[in-house]
Design a protein around this motif. Sequence first.
Motif, PDB file in Angstrom:
ATOM      1  N   GLN A  59       0.854  -1.204   0.000  1.00  0.00           N
ATOM      2  CA  GLN A  59       0.000   0.000   0.000  1.00  0.00           C
ATOM      3  C   GLN A  59       0.884   1.247   0.000  1.00  0.00           C
ATOM      4  O   GLN A  59       0.831   2.079   0.905  1.00  0.00           O
ATOM      5  CB  GLN A  59      -0.935  -0.023   1.205  1.00  0.00           C
ATOM      6  CG  GLN A  59      -1.856  -1.217   1.237  1.00  0.00           C
ATOM      7  CD  GLN A  59      -2.796  -1.275   0.039  1.00  0.00           C
ATOM      8  OE1 GLN A  59      -3.547  -0.345  -0.219  1.00  0.00           O
ATOM      9  NE2 GLN A  59      -2.755  -2.385  -0.686  1.00  0.00           N
ATOM     10  N   THR A  62      -1.501   4.533  -0.811  1.00  0.00           N
ATOM     11  CA  THR A  62      -2.862   4.622  -0.282  1.00  0.00           C
ATOM     12  C   THR A  62      -2.846   5.121   1.155  1.00  0.00           C
ATOM     13  O   THR A  62      -1.954   4.784   1.940  1.00  0.00           O
ATOM     14  CB  THR A  62      -3.573   3.264  -0.339  1.00  0.00           C
ATOM     15  OG1 THR A  62      -2.826   2.298   0.419  1.00  0.00           O
ATOM     16  CG2 THR A  62      -3.703   2.780  -1.760  1.00  0.00           C
ATOM     17  N   ARG A  64      -5.287   5.838   4.754  1.00  0.00           N
ATOM     18  CA  ARG A  64      -6.480   5.383   5.466  1.00  0.00           C
ATOM     19  C   ARG A  64      -6.748   6.297   6.645  1.00  0.00           C
ATOM     20  O   ARG A  64      -5.835   6.928   7.176  1.00  0.00           O
ATOM     21  CB  ARG A  64      -6.295   3.936   5.948  1.00  0.00           C
ATOM     22  CG  ARG A  64      -6.481   2.917   4.829  1.00  0.00           C
ATOM     23  CD  ARG A  64      -6.114   1.512   5.288  1.00  0.00           C
ATOM     24  NE  ARG A  64      -6.600   0.521   4.348  1.00  0.00           N
ATOM     25  CZ  ARG A  64      -6.025   0.236   3.173  1.00  0.00           C
ATOM     26  NH1 ARG A  64      -4.934   0.892   2.808  1.00  0.00           N
ATOM     27  NH2 ARG A  64      -6.529  -0.690   2.381  1.00  0.00           N
ATOM     28  N   GLN A  70      -5.811  11.165   8.696  1.00  0.00           N
ATOM     29  CA  GLN A  70      -5.117  10.446   7.626  1.00  0.00           C
ATOM     30  C   GLN A  70      -3.850   9.778   8.161  1.00  0.00           C
ATOM     31  O   GLN A  70      -3.099  10.379   8.933  1.00  0.00           O
ATOM     32  CB  GLN A  70      -4.720  11.418   6.500  1.00  0.00           C
ATOM     33  CG  GLN A  70      -5.893  11.940   5.685  1.00  0.00           C
ATOM     34  CD  GLN A  70      -6.289  10.978   4.571  1.00  0.00           C
ATOM     35  OE1 GLN A  70      -6.242   9.766   4.744  1.00  0.00           O
ATOM     36  NE2 GLN A  70      -6.662  11.518   3.432  1.00  0.00           N
ATOM     37  N   TYR A 296      -1.080  -2.108   6.608  1.00  0.00           N
ATOM     38  CA  TYR A 296      -1.171  -1.153   5.501  1.00  0.00           C
ATOM     39  C   TYR A 296      -0.310   0.097   5.689  1.00  0.00           C
ATOM     40  O   TYR A 296      -0.583   1.137   5.092  1.00  0.00           O
ATOM     41  CB  TYR A 296      -2.631  -0.749   5.256  1.00  0.00           C
ATOM     42  CG  TYR A 296      -3.543  -1.890   4.933  1.00  0.00           C
ATOM     43  CD1 TYR A 296      -3.199  -2.848   3.973  1.00  0.00           C
ATOM     44  CD2 TYR A 296      -4.760  -2.040   5.594  1.00  0.00           C
ATOM     45  CE1 TYR A 296      -4.039  -3.909   3.675  1.00  0.00           C
ATOM     46  CE2 TYR A 296      -5.610  -3.106   5.309  1.00  0.00           C
ATOM     47  CZ  TYR A 296      -5.238  -4.039   4.346  1.00  0.00           C
ATOM     48  OH  TYR A 296      -6.069  -5.092   4.046  1.00  0.00           O
ATOM     49  N   THR A 298      -0.154   1.966   8.244  1.00  0.00           N
ATOM     50  CA  THR A 298      -0.767   2.966   9.119  1.00  0.00           C
ATOM     51  C   THR A 298      -0.103   3.005  10.486  1.00  0.00           C
ATOM     52  O   THR A 298      -0.385   3.907  11.284  1.00  0.00           O
ATOM     53  CB  THR A 298      -2.261   2.685   9.312  1.00  0.00           C
ATOM     54  OG1 THR A 298      -2.430   1.392   9.906  1.00  0.00           O
ATOM     55  CG2 THR A 298      -3.003   2.741   7.982  1.00  0.00           C
ATOM     56  N   ALA A 399     -10.856  -3.368  -0.735  1.00  0.00           N
ATOM     57  CA  ALA A 399     -11.094  -1.936  -0.567  1.00  0.00           C
ATOM     58  C   ALA A 399     -12.512  -1.592  -0.983  1.00  0.00           C
ATOM     59  O   ALA A 399     -13.150  -2.320  -1.747  1.00  0.00           O
ATOM     60  CB  ALA A 399     -10.091  -1.123  -1.383  1.00  0.00           C
TER      61      ALA A 399
END
Length: 539
Positions: A59, A62, A64, A70, A296, A298, A399
Motif C-alpha cells: 500500500q 494509499t 487510510r 489520515q 497497511y 498505518t 477496498a
Amino acid sequence: MRKNGKMKFQFAASTALALALVGTTAIPGIAEAKPGQDFDVSNRGIEVQLLGVNDWHGQIDTYRKVGGQQAGGAEYLAAYLKQREAENKNTLLIHSGDMTGGSSPASSLLMDEPTVEIMNELGFDIGTLGNHEFDRGVPELMRLLDGGFHEATGDFEGADFPYVAANVVYKDSGKTLLPAYHIEKVNGMDIGFIGVVTKDIKEVVIASALENIEVTDSAQAIDGAVAELKAKGVESIVVLAHAPAASNSDGTGATGESVALANTVHDEVDIILGAHNHAYSDAIVDNKLVVQGYSYGTAFTDIDLVIDPKTKDIVQKSAEVVTTFHAGIEPDAEVKAMVDGYKATVAPLIDREVGTASEAITKSGDASGESALGNLIADSQRDAMATDFALMNPGGIRADLNAGPITWGELFTTQPFGNQLVSMTYTGQQLKDVLEQQFTASKTTILQVSGLSYTIDQAAPIGSKITELKDADGNAIAGDATYTVTINNFLAGGGDGFTKLTGGTSPLVGPVDLDALEAYIVKQAGPIAAPATDRINVK
C-alpha cells in the motif's frame, strides 16, 4: 540500519517531541531481566532499537483514516522510520511478512517491485514471508527476493536484505525454502532472527502456489533454530512470526497464534513480532514481548532493547505501536518521488473510467457478515458465468468503492489477486454443507452470495446453523437437486477452509474476477447503486 554507505536519516527529534507529534500508544509494561539475572542497565547496557512493520500489502500510495485522521502511505511511513532511526544508531528495520500481495496498482501492476525497492531504500535489515508473498507462486517469490527477469518489468535486482523462514520446506527434499534464521551484529552484539509462517497458510493461499511446499510446526521449527543459534553463542533471539497476535492497549487479554507460540517455544526467545490479523499487540507473555502494529503502513512497532554485553542476552525490552498520522510530520521527499514515478508509469491504465457509483459501496459487513460490495462482486461473477448461484470469499475484497467515477484502478485495488472464475455443479445438500463451513470453533467466515438467501440460526450448534435456504425466486433449495455455482479458483481449491467446495463436478473455467466485475459495471444502465444487504438473515 542503513547499508551500503547510504546517507544517514535526516529526521531527528527528542522522544518527547516525537510522542507529541506521532500519536503513540502507551507502553503497557517492561520485561525485565530473565529470572536469576542481576543487571544494572545504567552501568553497561547496550541499547538497541528494532523498528517493525507487518502486513504492508504494497500500500505504497494509499492512505487510510485512523481515528478520523489520515495515516499511511510510503512517504509518511518512511518519514517516521527515518525519524526514529536517527534517535538510535543501533537500529534495525525488520518485518514479519505480507509486505507484498494484495497491493495497490502502483505496486502490483509492476509485480510488486516498487514495494521491494522502497524497502531497499529504507534499509530494511531482515524479514520473513507471509502468506501473500506466495500469491504468484514460489518462482516469482524467489525472483522478488533474489532478483531476475520478468517480461512485464524487465530485470530486477531483488531485495538487498535477507529473508528467513524456518518452517517452510520443500516437500520433495525437506530442505527449507529460505534460511531458518539470520544473525545481525549490532554494536558488537549478535541478535538472531528466526522466521515462521502461520500454520493456516494452506487455507489462505491458492493450492497451486504451494504445490511443492510444506509448512511445518512453527514451535518445533523455532526451537530447532534456537538450538542452532545457542550453539553459535547467540543469546538475543527475535522471532518474526507471520501469525496472529492481539492484546488490549494495557497489555492484557493477549491472544492469537503468536501468543500461543510465546507460551510454547524455548525461553531463550525474547521477542515475537506478529502479523496476519492486522491487529494491535503489545504484551508480555511468558517473559516474551509479543507485538504487532496493525497493517497497511498505518502504524509500526518501535521496540527498545537493552543487551548485557557480558551475557550477550536481552535483559530489558519494551515497545510502542506508533501510528503514521500525516499531521505534524513532513513526508519523505525521496520516497515520495519514487512513489510518484511508479504511479505515473501505471496511470494510463488505472485512471481509465469504467462507470459511476451513485453512492459509496463498502466491504464492511452488517450483523450477518453480508456487505454491499460483496453482493455486487458476487452478482458480477454469477452474471459472467450465467450460473444459478455465486459465492465470493470476503478476504478477496480489499477496498471500498467510493461514490462518483469508478476507475479501473479502483476496481483493481478492490480485487487485486487476479483469480480465475470457475463454475461447478453441486447438489443442494453440498451447497448447505459449504455454507455450514462458514462457522468453526475458532472463526467465522461469511461468504458473499448471489442468487440465493438463507437464515443463520445463532443458537444452533456448528454444522446446523443454516436454515431457510432459498433461490432468488424464493423457492426452497432441494438437497437432492443440482445447481450451478460460480466461485474463484482459490475457493475451488478449498481455500479459507471451504473444503466442501472441492466436491463440485463439471468444472468450467471463466474470466478473471476483475474482468467480470468491470464488464458487469460497464453493462449497467446508469450509475451503480449499493445492492441491498438482504440475502443473509440472522435469528
